[in-house]
Design a protein around this motif. Sequence first.
Motif, PDB file in Angstrom:
ATOM      1  N   ARG A   1       0.831  -1.198   0.000  1.00 47.95           N
ATOM      2  CA  ARG A   1       0.000   0.000   0.000  1.00 47.95           C
ATOM      3  C   ARG A   1       0.871   1.255   0.000  1.00 47.95           C
ATOM      4  O   ARG A   1       0.557   2.253  -0.662  1.00 47.95           O
ATOM      5  N   ALA A   2       1.955   1.206   0.763  1.00 47.26           N
ATOM      6  CA  ALA A   2       2.837   2.364   0.855  1.00 47.26           C
ATOM      7  C   ALA A   2       3.516   2.661  -0.480  1.00 47.26           C
ATOM      8  O   ALA A   2       3.647   3.826  -0.877  1.00 47.26           O
ATOM      9  N   ILE A   3       3.963   1.611  -1.167  1.00 49.90           N
ATOM     10  CA  ILE A   3       4.613   1.814  -2.457  1.00 49.90           C
ATOM     11  C   ILE A   3       3.634   2.405  -3.464  1.00 49.90           C
ATOM     12  O   ILE A   3       3.971   3.317  -4.227  1.00 49.90           O
ATOM     13  N   GLU A   4       2.403   1.905  -3.464  1.00 49.85           N
ATOM     14  CA  GLU A   4       1.386   2.450  -4.367  1.00 49.85           C
ATOM     15  C   GLU A   4       1.167   3.939  -4.101  1.00 49.85           C
ATOM     16  O   GLU A   4       1.086   4.747  -5.039  1.00 49.85           O
ATOM     17  N   LEU A   5       1.072   4.302  -2.826  1.00 49.62           N
ATOM     18  CA  LEU A   5       0.865   5.705  -2.468  1.00 49.62           C
ATOM     19  C   LEU A   5       2.072   6.551  -2.845  1.00 49.62           C
ATOM     20  O   LEU A   5       1.930   7.660  -3.370  1.00 49.62           O
ATOM     21  N   ALA A   6       3.269   6.024  -2.600  1.00 47.50           N
ATOM     22  CA  ALA A   6       4.484   6.771  -2.915  1.00 47.50           C
ATOM     23  C   ALA A   6       4.608   7.026  -4.411  1.00 47.50           C
ATOM     24  O   ALA A   6       5.024   8.116  -4.837  1.00 47.50           O
ATOM     25  N   GLU A   7       4.256   6.040  -5.215  1.00 48.86           N
ATOM     26  CA  GLU A   7       4.321   6.220  -6.663  1.00 48.86           C
ATOM     27  C   GLU A   7       3.267   7.205  -7.156  1.00 48.86           C
ATOM     28  O   GLU A   7       3.510   7.977  -8.084  1.00 48.86           O
ATOM     29  N   ARG A   8       2.132   7.196  -6.511  1.00 55.72           N
ATOM     30  CA  ARG A   8       1.036   8.057  -6.948  1.00 55.72           C
ATOM     31  C   ARG A   8       1.230   9.510  -6.511  1.00 55.72           C
ATOM     32  O   ARG A   8       0.835  10.440  -7.212  1.00 55.72           O
ATOM     33  N   GLU A   9       1.858   9.710  -5.343  1.00 55.72           N
ATOM     34  CA  GLU A   9       1.911  11.054  -4.772  1.00 55.72           C
ATOM     35  C   GLU A   9       3.334  11.538  -4.479  1.00 55.72           C
ATOM     36  O   GLU A   9       3.533  12.364  -3.587  1.00 55.72           O
ATOM     37  N   ASN A  10       4.307  11.023  -5.217  1.00 56.98           N
ATOM     38  CA  ASN A  10       5.687  11.498  -5.068  1.00 56.98           C
ATOM     39  C   ASN A  10       6.137  11.389  -3.611  1.00 56.98           C
ATOM     40  O   ASN A  10       6.584  12.351  -2.994  1.00 56.98           O
ATOM     41  N   GLY A  11       6.041  10.179  -3.088  1.00 57.93           N
ATOM     42  CA  GLY A  11       6.348   9.983  -1.677  1.00 57.93           C
ATOM     43  C   GLY A  11       7.647   9.258  -1.414  1.00 57.93           C
ATOM     44  O   GLY A  11       8.237   8.626  -2.302  1.00 57.93           O
ATOM     45  N   THR A  12       8.096   9.367  -0.177  1.00 56.46           N
ATOM     46  CA  THR A  12       9.260   8.634   0.322  1.00 56.46           C
ATOM     47  C   THR A  12       8.822   7.821   1.528  1.00 56.46           C
ATOM     48  O   THR A  12       8.194   8.354   2.453  1.00 56.46           O
ATOM     49  N   ILE A  13       9.120   6.529   1.530  1.00 59.20           N
ATOM     50  CA  ILE A  13       8.712   5.631   2.605  1.00 59.20           C
ATOM     51  C   ILE A  13       9.739   5.661   3.735  1.00 59.20           C
ATOM     52  O   ILE A  13      10.949   5.551   3.500  1.00 59.20           O
ATOM     53  N   ILE A  14       9.242   5.812   4.955  1.00 58.71           N
ATOM     54  CA  ILE A  14      10.106   5.882   6.143  1.00 58.71           C
ATOM     55  C   ILE A  14       9.723   4.750   7.085  1.00 58.71           C
ATOM     56  O   ILE A  14       8.564   4.626   7.496  1.00 58.71           O
ATOM     57  N   ASN A  15      10.673   3.925   7.441  1.00 54.25           N
ATOM     58  CA  ASN A  15      10.425   2.745   8.264  1.00 54.25           C
ATOM     59  C   ASN A  15      10.022   3.096   9.689  1.00 54.25           C
ATOM     60  O   ASN A  15      10.637   3.941  10.339  1.00 54.25           O
ATOM     61  N   ALA A  16       8.989   2.402  10.186  1.00 53.25           N
ATOM     62  CA  ALA A  16       8.574   2.526  11.579  1.00 53.25           C
ATOM     63  C   ALA A  16       8.423   1.138  12.201  1.00 53.25           C
ATOM     64  O   ALA A  16       7.494   0.874  12.957  1.00 53.25           O
ATOM     65  N   ASP A  17       9.338   0.246  11.866  1.00 54.12           N
ATOM     66  CA  ASP A  17       9.355  -1.111  12.410  1.00 54.12           C
ATOM     67  C   ASP A  17      10.661  -1.315  13.170  1.00 54.12           C
ATOM     68  O   ASP A  17      11.746  -1.122  12.612  1.00 54.12           O
ATOM     69  N   ALA A  18      10.562  -1.712  14.434  1.00 56.84           N
ATOM     70  CA  ALA A  18      11.738  -1.774  15.298  1.00 56.84           C
ATOM     71  C   ALA A  18      12.786  -2.764  14.818  1.00 56.84           C
ATOM     72  O   ALA A  18      13.989  -2.531  14.981  1.00 56.84           O
ATOM     73  N   SER A  19      12.382  -3.881  14.243  1.00 50.92           N
ATOM     74  CA  SER A  19      13.357  -4.883  13.811  1.00 50.92           C
ATOM     75  C   SER A  19      13.996  -4.527  12.472  1.00 50.92           C
ATOM     76  O   SER A  19      15.142  -4.900  12.202  1.00 50.92           O
TER      77      SER A  19
END
Length: 288
Positions: free
Chosen positions: A26-44
Amino acid sequence: MSTPVPSSRPRLALIAGPTASGKSARAIELAERENGTIINADASQVYRDLRILTARPSVQDEARVPHRLYGYRDGAGACSAADWAADARAAIDAVVAEGRLPILVGGTGLYIRTLLDGIAPVPMVDPAVRDAVRALPAGAAHDALVREDPASAAALHPNDAARAQRALEVVRSTGRSIRSWRADRSGGIRNIFSIECIVVDPPRRLLYERCDARVAQMIDDGAVEEVEVLRMRGLSEDLPVMKAIGVLPIIDYISGARELDSTISIIRQATRNYAKRQTTWFRHQMSA
C-alpha cells in the motif's frame, strides 16, 4: 481512514498494521502516486543484519521509490523508541524539504506513539531500586504495583512482567506514577503535521495465512544463512536484534537442538501471535 488536510501544515501519511498485512505494498502504491518517500517505523527493520528475517523491502521495491531508515543501524547497538523518533523526525523534515510526501510505514506501536506524542520526561531510575525490582519473583512486581500504583496496575495484564517492573521502579524511584509522567510528554509531531492515517487490517484468517507463507518464503530466501552470519558475531542475546522473531529458534536449529520443521512451526506461531498483538494495538490506539 483519513483526516482532513489543513493547508497550513505539511502532510504526513501513516500506513500502520500488523506484519504480513500488505501495508508495504500500500505504501509503495501511495508513494508512486503522490511522489512519496517511505520511512520505516518497524523496530526490527532498522537493523542491517536481518533483511530477510524481518521482511525488509526488497532491493527491487527500494528501487521503485525512495526508502529511509531501513537497515541503517548495526545490530551491536540497541535502538530505542526515542532514538528512532529522533531519526524519523530528521528524515521527515528532509523529505518535506525535498518537496515529497513522507510516508511512515510500520508495525511498532511504541515507535509510532513516541514520534507522534513525544517523550515522557521520566528521570533516571535509582539503580538500587531497579535492581531490587528486577530481583522480585515472577508476578510480584504486579502485586506490588497494585498497592503502590493501582492505576498503572489496572492498565497492565498481570503477566506483563516487563511493563509492571518498569512502572514499579518508576513510582518507587520518583514517587510519581509512570502514567503521570507520560501525561507530560513533549516533542511529538502530532500537531505539526496533517496526518493521514491508514490502518491495514485484513481478516484474521487471511493475516495468519500470510504470516505462514512469509515464514516459508524467508526460509527459502536464506533466513538460516542470515542468522548464522549474525550468530557468528557473538552478540549478547539481550540485544533487540537477537530478540527478533525467529533468531533464537534458528540458532537452535543451526546448533542441532531442533529440527527444521519444528523451527518453522515455532516461528510461524510467534509471527501469528505478534500479528495478533499488533492488530489489537492498532485497532485501539489508532482509531483516533
